[in-house]
Design a protein around this motif. Structure first.
Motif, PDB file in Angstrom:
ATOM      1  N   ALA A 135       0.823  -1.213   0.000  1.00 18.98           N
ATOM      2  CA  ALA A 135       0.000   0.000   0.000  1.00 18.98           C
ATOM      3  C   ALA A 135       0.853   1.256   0.000  1.00 18.98           C
ATOM      4  N   MET A 136       1.923   1.276   0.795  1.00 18.78           N
ATOM      5  CA  MET A 136       2.794   2.445   0.846  1.00 18.78           C
ATOM      6  C   MET A 136       3.527   2.654  -0.475  1.00 18.78           C
ATOM      7  N   LEU A 137       3.891   1.557  -1.124  1.00 21.83           N
ATOM      8  CA  LEU A 137       4.549   1.642  -2.433  1.00 21.83           C
ATOM      9  C   LEU A 137       3.625   2.277  -3.462  1.00 21.83           C
ATOM     10  N   LEU A 138       2.379   1.842  -3.480  1.00 19.91           N
ATOM     11  CA  LEU A 138       1.414   2.418  -4.419  1.00 19.91           C
ATOM     12  C   LEU A 138       1.140   3.885  -4.107  1.00 19.91           C
ATOM     13  N   ALA A 139       1.069   4.218  -2.822  1.00 15.87           N
ATOM     14  CA  ALA A 139       0.834   5.611  -2.447  1.00 15.87           C
ATOM     15  C   ALA A 139       1.956   6.517  -2.926  1.00 15.87           C
ATOM     16  N   GLU A 140       3.192   6.043  -2.823  1.00 15.16           N
ATOM     17  CA  GLU A 140       4.327   6.849  -3.276  1.00 15.16           C
ATOM     18  C   GLU A 140       4.343   6.972  -4.799  1.00 15.16           C
ATOM     19  N   ILE A 141       3.994   5.898  -5.484  1.00 16.98           N
ATOM     20  CA  ILE A 141       3.915   5.950  -6.952  1.00 16.98           C
ATOM     21  C   ILE A 141       2.855   6.961  -7.388  1.00 16.98           C
ATOM     22  N   ALA A 142       1.686   6.915  -6.731  1.00 14.76           N
ATOM     23  CA  ALA A 142       0.611   7.852  -7.074  1.00 14.76           C
ATOM     24  C   ALA A 142       1.021   9.287  -6.807  1.00 14.76           C
ATOM     25  N   ASN A 143       1.823   9.490  -5.771  1.00 11.08           N
ATOM     26  CA  ASN A 143       2.251  10.838  -5.419  1.00 11.08           C
ATOM     27  C   ASN A 143       3.314  11.370  -6.374  1.00 11.08           C
ATOM     28  N   GLN A 144       4.174  10.487  -6.884  1.00  5.98           N
ATOM     29  CA  GLN A 144       5.278  10.915  -7.740  1.00  5.98           C
ATOM     30  C   GLN A 144       4.921  10.942  -9.227  1.00  5.98           C
ATOM     31  N   ALA A 145       4.026  10.074  -9.662  1.00  3.62           N
ATOM     32  CA  ALA A 145       3.683   9.986 -11.089  1.00  3.62           C
ATOM     33  C   ALA A 145       2.660  11.057 -11.454  1.00  3.62           C
ATOM     34  N   THR A 146       3.090  12.298 -11.420  1.00  2.00           N
ATOM     35  CA  THR A 146       2.172  13.413 -11.682  1.00  2.00           C
ATOM     36  C   THR A 146       1.637  13.392 -13.113  1.00  2.00           C
ATOM     37  N   TRP A 147       2.397  12.841 -14.040  1.00  2.76           N
ATOM     38  CA  TRP A 147       1.953  12.780 -15.436  1.00  2.76           C
ATOM     39  C   TRP A 147       0.737  11.869 -15.613  1.00  2.76           C
ATOM     40  N   LEU A 148       0.556  10.942 -14.669  1.00  2.00           N
ATOM     41  CA  LEU A 148      -0.548   9.995 -14.775  1.00  2.00           C
ATOM     42  C   LEU A 148      -1.651  10.273 -13.762  1.00  2.00           C
ATOM     43  N   THR A 149      -1.270  10.487 -12.515  1.00  2.00           N
ATOM     44  CA  THR A 149      -2.244  10.606 -11.429  1.00  2.00           C
ATOM     45  C   THR A 149      -2.511  12.040 -10.996  1.00  2.00           C
ATOM     46  N   GLY A 150      -1.695  12.990 -11.460  1.00  2.00           N
ATOM     47  CA  GLY A 150      -1.834  14.360 -11.000  1.00  2.00           C
ATOM     48  C   GLY A 150      -1.107  14.637  -9.707  1.00  2.00           C
ATOM     49  N   GLY A 151      -0.453  13.614  -9.136  1.00  2.00           N
ATOM     50  CA  GLY A 151       0.321  13.797  -7.917  1.00  2.00           C
ATOM     51  C   GLY A 151      -0.535  14.217  -6.738  1.00  2.00           C
ATOM     52  N   ALA A 152       0.039  15.059  -5.887  1.00  2.00           N
ATOM     53  CA  ALA A 152      -0.658  15.489  -4.672  1.00  2.00           C
ATOM     54  C   ALA A 152      -1.891  16.338  -4.969  1.00  2.00           C
ATOM     55  N   ASP A 153      -1.941  16.949  -6.169  1.00  2.00           N
ATOM     56  CA  ASP A 153      -3.092  17.776  -6.531  1.00  2.00           C
ATOM     57  C   ASP A 153      -4.304  16.953  -6.931  1.00  2.00           C
ATOM     58  N   GLY A 154      -4.105  15.670  -7.186  1.00  2.00           N
ATOM     59  CA  GLY A 154      -5.221  14.816  -7.558  1.00  2.00           C
ATOM     60  C   GLY A 154      -5.434  14.744  -9.061  1.00  2.00           C
ATOM     61  N   LEU A 155      -6.235  13.793  -9.467  1.00  7.84           N
ATOM     62  CA  LEU A 155      -6.525  13.573 -10.878  1.00  7.84           C
ATOM     63  C   LEU A 155      -7.603  14.551 -11.335  1.00  7.84           C
ATOM     64  N   SER A 156      -7.265  15.385 -12.279  1.00  7.04           N
ATOM     65  CA  SER A 156      -8.208  16.392 -12.766  1.00  7.04           C
ATOM     66  C   SER A 156      -8.858  15.935 -14.062  1.00  7.04           C
ATOM     67  N   GLY A 157      -9.963  16.563 -14.390  1.00  7.45           N
ATOM     68  CA  GLY A 157     -10.651  16.277 -15.645  1.00  7.45           C
ATOM     69  C   GLY A 157     -11.528  15.053 -15.619  1.00  7.45           C
ATOM     70  N   VAL A 158     -11.869  14.540 -14.425  1.00 11.83           N
ATOM     71  CA  VAL A 158     -12.732  13.356 -14.326  1.00 11.83           C
ATOM     72  C   VAL A 158     -14.188  13.797 -14.442  1.00 11.83           C
ATOM     73  N   THR A 159     -14.849  13.337 -15.470  1.00 11.55           N
ATOM     74  CA  THR A 159     -16.276  13.607 -15.652  1.00 11.55           C
ATOM     75  C   THR A 159     -17.015  12.282 -15.772  1.00 11.55           C
ATOM     76  N   VAL A 160     -18.150  12.213 -15.126  1.00  5.12           N
ATOM     77  CA  VAL A 160     -18.942  10.985 -15.117  1.00  5.12           C
ATOM     78  C   VAL A 160     -20.296  11.275 -15.742  1.00  5.12           C
ATOM     79  N   THR A 161     -20.653  10.520 -16.750  1.00  2.00           N
ATOM     80  CA  THR A 161     -21.929  10.676 -17.436  1.00  2.00           C
ATOM     81  C   THR A 161     -23.033   9.974 -16.649  1.00  2.00           C
TER      82      THR A 161
END
Length: 343
Positions: A135-161
């Motif tokens: 879990a900690m490994l995934l959390a760090e990946i999500a925090n560092q991979a800003t190109w994919l997850t948006g990093g600490a700012d979160g994933l933007s542009g999510v729209t649900v129909t």
């Protein structure tokens, strides 16, 4: 079987499974009450949605903790994996919620299948640290991979129909709660069928004594992998529900406090009977909401105090209320008879 002859162990087990699969009056009443909340508490749809998602997350953990005896400190890994899978799928491919829910469940289930082989190695302490590390490994990946997850700012542009193209998520959260409740009811029904089956009984045998289960011809490895994969898929679907009902996902879905919260939910509600996750989620969420209003700075103190009381009083004493439910006495007698015949 001849007239007057005592039933065999197989017949006793079959009768026990038929009895446990029957719907109880209190179960029906519980789900009817959950549906009635749509009309009774229209201003509380957001917190009710949160409760439904937390209940599903707790059920996913109960599948491995209560039935297979696998303690996990990193179940949030699958919750977060499902949340990000649903968000990325909605943003980049297809924004219909049900489809995203299926994709999130498949992604989390596949990840659970891969990591299940790590859980099979070692003792409970090793499993705790392994799940926590994943879990900690995934959390760090999500925090560092800003190109994919948006990093600490979160994933933007999510729209649900709209759901199935017909039911749009409204500002008050009414359709979101109905959506989450329907998913919770459906997956609880499936989990109920799983645990009240020969496969579920074999999991209980593995939890009680893995070596003895192996000697009886039960494969602990295969069954643990299967239930761990199913549990991961359930957790991923819970994470996807959070993403879809809020249209946002951040590294917080992978934070350690989520694993701690869901464990606390099961401690409050009880493990090993599925509805402990539902009752625990209701009690925990209501207490948290109420205490955070009364004592915003110290609400965790009161939650901790309740946990200590539960430990000192004992789960058995607090769980005696279940013996007063309709049909509980018959189920207990059948369970004792099945255990006596098996021994």
């Amino acid at each position: 079987m001849s007239a007057g002859a005592p039933p065999s162990a197989v017949e006793t087990a079959q009768a026990f499974l038929r009895q446990t699969n029957r719907w109880r009056l209190w179960e029906v009443g519980l789900w009817l009450l959950a549906v009635a909340m749509i009309f009774l508490l229209p201003s509380k749809m957001l917190i009710l949605t949160e409760i439904a998602i937390l209940a599903l997350f707790a059920i996913s953990l109960d599948l491995i903790l209560g039935y297979a005896g696998i303690v996990s400190l990193g179940h949030t890994a699958f919750f977060g994996m499902g949340a990000y899978a649903a968000g990325l799928f909605a943003r980049d491919y297809f924004s219909e919620p049900v489809t995203g829910l299926v994709v999130a469940g498949l992604v989390s289930g596949a990840f659970g299948f891969v990591t299940s082989f790590l859980v099979l190695r070692g003792s409970d302490l090793t499993r705790l640290m392994t799940t926590f590390g994943v879990a900690m490994l995934l959390a760090e990946i999500a925090n560092q991979a800003t190109w994919l997850t948006g990093g600490a700012d979160g994933l933007s542009g999510v729209t649900v129909t709209p759901i199935l193209g017909m039911f749009e998520f409204d500002l008050w959260g009414r359709n979101g709660y109905i959506y989450a409740l329907v998913v919770l009811m459906a997956l609880t029904y499936i989990a109920r069928r799983i645990v009240n089956s020969p496969f579920g009984l074999s999991l209980k045998a593995i939890k009680r004594n893995q070596r003895r289960a192996s000697m009886l011809g039960i494969s602990p490895t295969r069954r643990i992998v299967v239930i761990y994969t199913i549990s991961a898929a359930y957790a991923g679907i819970a994470g996807a529900l959070l993403t879809q009902t809020t249209s946002f996902v951040s590294p917080d879905v992978l934070a350690f406090h989520r694993s701690a919260d869901v464990l606390l939910v099961l401690v409050i509600g009880g493990v090993g009977y599925l509805y402990g996750g539902v009752f625990g989620a209701v009690i925990f969420s209501v207490l948290r909401d109420w205490l955070s209003v009364i004592t915003p700075q110290y609400w965790m103190f009161w939650i901790g105090l309740i946990l200590i009381i539960i430990v000192f009083v004992g789960r058995e004493r607090l769980g005696r209320w279940r013996t007063y439910l309709p049909g509980a006495a018959g189920r207990l007698k059948a369970k004792e008879q099945a255990a006596e015949d098996a021994s």
